[in-house]
Design an enzyme around this catalytic site. Structure first.
Site, PDB file in Angstrom:
ATOM      1  CG  ASP A 124      -1.882  -1.110   1.323  1.00 22.55           C
ATOM      2  OD1 ASP A 124      -3.052  -0.898   0.985  1.00 22.55           O
ATOM      3  OD2 ASP A 124      -1.478  -2.217   1.720  1.00 22.55           O
ATOM      4  CD  GLU A 147      -7.400   2.712   1.228  1.00 27.39           C
ATOM      5  OE1 GLU A 147      -7.897   2.000   2.108  1.00 27.39           O
ATOM      6  OE2 GLU A 147      -7.264   2.349   0.048  1.00 27.39           O
ATOM      7  CG  LEU A 190      -2.704  -3.079  -2.512  1.00 31.17           C
ATOM      8  CD1 LEU A 190      -1.470  -3.435  -1.696  1.00 31.17           C
ATOM      9  CD2 LEU A 190      -3.858  -3.986  -2.109  1.00 31.17           C
ATOM     10  CB  THR A 193      -5.407  -3.975   1.975  1.00 31.01           C
ATOM     11  OG1 THR A 193      -5.136  -2.799   1.198  1.00 31.01           O
ATOM     12  CG2 THR A 193      -4.185  -4.279   2.825  1.00 31.01           C
ATOM     13  CG  HIS A 259     -20.433  -6.408   4.781  1.00 35.49           C
ATOM     14  ND1 HIS A 259     -19.271  -5.811   5.202  1.00 35.49           N
ATOM     15  CD2 HIS A 259     -20.846  -5.698   3.719  1.00 35.49           C
ATOM     16  CE1 HIS A 259     -18.999  -4.776   4.436  1.00 35.49           C
ATOM     17  NE2 HIS A 259     -19.949  -4.689   3.526  1.00 35.49           N
ATOM     18  CE  LYS A 286     -17.302  -6.498  -3.585  1.00 36.23           C
ATOM     19  NZ  LYS A 286     -16.088  -5.894  -2.993  1.00 36.23           N
TER      20      LYS A 286
END
Length: 373
Positions: A124, A147, A190, A193, A259, A286
């Site tokens: 990262d 990020e 990244l 992770t 989830h 996705k």
């Protein structure tokens, strides 16, 4: 005594040529010349100081300085696309190199809202450094959100050679300039992770997104381990396309691995028991699942649904690509996502392409509520 006085007078006359006699006018001229020299030197010093702070009024004096950045200027989106692709690839090289070395220096940044470990690795950090400084060097006047923390001690100048790849020139035939102050860049050095630490390489991507006035217009998603890169410009062109057909009645739905159960319950209730749920890591992966991607490791889905809080650097690039191809990414209540201000969104998201997106939103009222829990 008389002779002595005469001798003294003779000696005085002999010494007179050796002395310097200055008239008051000469002294004044000399002083004026000295003041002129001092003024010239001091004014040059001040000019240098003003130029340093972007205050020079000379033509081009502040072209690359803070004054130019302050008034914004313009940037060419075609050039930004070229640098974004290069940044994603360079970052991906670091991600791959660290993973293959098997020395990740893994640590936790804390807990996510769902209680999972928010992990960070040297992959990262090193990817972030390459991507951030390449973009910052090429476009110093635009805002860049990333990020990972950017450590000033690790600053480096990474030059861009100003070459635009042929595939971009073919699709985007002319420059597209916008005010620099309207641009926000979102970097995910990244994505996935957690999966990276588990050596689930297919889910890992590096991403760059460029938003103009909060709207996503450039997106790049790079898969470091298969070396596949998807890019697109809204109203420009892309190197990726939608699939020929999608199943709207009993869709394959790609969701978060962490989830998936929350989505599964409502999705089966909404679309029926024939609906297929595909748990996957990484928002970039996705989005690519909805497209025609020539990568054997890439699963295919009809919809992408997320039900909890998500960061904008995770989704901006995918949003831009879908938008460029005529698709949609909104909150679960159908609201467009603005890529300014806060780092994340609360309302979950729904992504689709070649479907009636608003009809899908109306089908999923319970998911919107779940997204705020």
């Amino acid at each position: 005594m008389g002779r002595t006085g005469a001798g003294e007078r003779t000696h005085s006359r002999a010494m007179a040529p050796m002395g310097i006699r200055l008239s008051p006018l000469g002294v004044a001229v000399f002083c004026l010349l000295g003041l002129g020299v001092l003024y010239h030197l001091y004014s040059g010093f001040l000019a240098g100081r003003f130029s340093l702070f972007g205050l020079s009024s000379e033509p081009g004096g502040g072209a690359a300085g803070p004054a130019a950045a302050a008034d914004g200027g313009t940037v060419d989106l075609r050039e930004m696309l070229a640098v974004s692709v290069l940044a994603a690839v360079r970052g991906g090289d670091e991600v791959r190199r660290v993973r293959e070395s098997n020395v990740l220096h893994e640590k936790s940044k804390g807990k996510t809202r769902e209680g999972a470990e928010d992990k960070m690795t040297s992959g990262d950090v090193l990817s972030n450094r390459k991507m951030f400084y390449l973009l910052k060097t090429a476009f110093p006047s635009v805002q860049i959100n990333t990020e990972e923390h950017v450590d000033a001690a690790d600053q480096e100048v990474i030059l861009w050679d100003h070459k635009i790849p042929e595939d971009i020139l073919k699709e985007v035939t002319t420059p597209k300039e916008v005010p620099a102050e309207s641009v926000t860049v979102w970097i995910d050095p990244l994505d996935a992770t957690q999966e990276y630490t588990e050596d689930l390489r297919k889910y890992v991507t590096t991403m760059v997104c460029v938003a103009v006035n909060g709207k996503p217009v450039l997106g790049v998603i790079h898969k470091p381990f298969s070396e596949y890169t998807a890019w697109a410009m809204v109203d420009g062109g892309s190197n990726v396309k939608a699939r020929s057909s999608y199943n709207e009645k009993t869709p394959r739905i790609v969701v978060s691995r962490s989830h998936s159960g929350m989505v599964r319950q409502v999705a089966l209730q909404t679309f029926g028991n024939q609906t297929t749920i595909i748990p996957a890591g990484g928002a970039g992966y996705k989005v690519l699942a909805l497209l025609d991607v020539p990568d054997k490791s890439q699963e295919k889905a009809d919809l992408y649904i997320h039900v909890t809080y998500i960061k904008k650097w995770d989704i901006c690039a995918g949003n831009a690509i879908l938008k460029a191809l005529g698709g949609h990414m909104t909150t679960l209540s159908g609201e467009e996502i603005s890529y300014t201000g806060s780092d994340g969104i609360e309302g979950g998201l729904l992504a689709s392409i070649r479907m009636n997106h608003q009809a899908l939103v109306r089908k999923l009222p319970d998911l919107e509520k779940t997204g705020h829990k």
